[in-house]
Enzyme design. Sequence first.
Site, PDB file in Angstrom:
ATOM      1  N   CYS A 145      98.978 -12.330  61.906  1.00 55.52           N
ATOM      2  CA  CYS A 145      99.033 -13.564  61.119  1.00 55.52           C
ATOM      3  C   CYS A 145     100.421 -14.165  61.007  1.00 55.52           C
ATOM      4  O   CYS A 145     100.605 -15.368  61.236  1.00 55.52           O
ATOM      5  CB  CYS A 145      98.410 -13.363  59.743  1.00 55.52           C
ATOM      6  SG  CYS A 145      99.433 -12.581  58.485  1.00 55.52           S
ATOM      7  N   HIS A 154      98.854 -12.612  53.463  1.00 54.72           N
ATOM      8  CA  HIS A 154      98.489 -13.469  54.592  1.00 54.72           C
ATOM      9  C   HIS A 154      99.285 -14.768  54.539  1.00 54.72           C
ATOM     10  O   HIS A 154      99.471 -15.347  53.467  1.00 54.72           O
ATOM     11  CB  HIS A 154      96.983 -13.772  54.557  1.00 54.72           C
ATOM     12  CG  HIS A 154      96.523 -14.633  55.694  1.00 54.72           C
ATOM     13  ND1 HIS A 154      96.752 -14.309  57.007  1.00 54.72           N
ATOM     14  CD2 HIS A 154      95.859 -15.829  55.716  1.00 54.72           C
ATOM     15  CE1 HIS A 154      96.237 -15.246  57.790  1.00 54.72           C
ATOM     16  NE2 HIS A 154      95.705 -16.186  57.030  1.00 54.72           N
ATOM     17  N   ASP A 190      95.546 -22.629  59.862  1.00 58.13           N
ATOM     18  CA  ASP A 190      95.697 -21.178  59.929  1.00 58.13           C
ATOM     19  C   ASP A 190      95.156 -20.700  61.269  1.00 58.13           C
ATOM     20  O   ASP A 190      93.945 -20.761  61.511  1.00 58.13           O
ATOM     21  CB  ASP A 190      94.929 -20.509  58.778  1.00 58.13           C
ATOM     22  CG  ASP A 190      95.002 -18.992  58.810  1.00 58.13           C
ATOM     23  OD1 ASP A 190      95.789 -18.451  59.613  1.00 58.13           O
ATOM     24  OD2 ASP A 190      94.273 -18.348  58.036  1.00 58.13           O
TER      25      ASP A 190
END
Length: 284
Positions: free
Chosen positions: A72, A111, A126
């Site tokens: 991520c 995250h 994202d």
Amino acid sequence: MGEASFDQQAWLDRIGYSGPRTPTLETLNKLIFSHAHAISYETLDIMLGRTPKLDVQTLERKMIFGKRGGYCFEQNMLFRAGLRSLGFQITSLQGRVIRGMAIDAPRPAIHMLMQVELSEGRYLADVGFGNLAPTCALRLEPHTEQDTPHEVMRFIDVGGELTLQAHLKHGWEHIYRVIPYPRYDGEYEITNWYTGTHPETPYQGNIIAARPGPDRTRITMYNSRVTVRDADGRADKRWLQSETEYRDVLRGEFGLNMTDAEIEQCITTMKTKGTGDAPHPFFA
């Protein structure tokens, strides 16, 4: 983490994007789709004893020129640099992962995600949440079902944090809660160190990779299990047996430029430290 020397053209070539470069919602959607399909989510450097580095030059060497993927922080840091190079206005945010948990579970912020300011409003971008990263921008407003190239998604307000949900086989499933406050890059460095080094995170001993596929499908690899899931949540699973099969899947289906020795080391680590075929809600 300077982005002044970011190689915009190399990034666009890597993701196969040749469309408009104006900072619009249409451009953002196409960039998310292209990046997600070209650069797989994967955590294999952690298995190889390489804690991810987040400076843009390292990310370029790894994911653009080295033709690897990333997890991520790596994915969204690279994508953020690309968006900023095109003139998008970005607010860096964090999220609390609650996949497979209660919607209000007391979770740490581990995250990275982004808020993009557009004339149409504020949107989530994202490209770094593995098998359920949205494949287009999502308007940051609650109780509105939003179609994507893959799942239908929505946000639910939980104590001032918007909870991202995806509609899968058994109904609405939670993904993460968005913390609506800007984050500094130093906070990502701290969290990246934790997720990349803590012995109890799943990345130390398990082979994990994911990418979206055609016809609203997604492919996920968790150790020897390879799953192709459609937008309704129906899953086709198979289990790898030989090292040749691992090489074929990692290089072919996930497009990862890895040597035989690297893949062999990941398999050995998986066999000694991994959780085998145990289900994991983040990578189901």
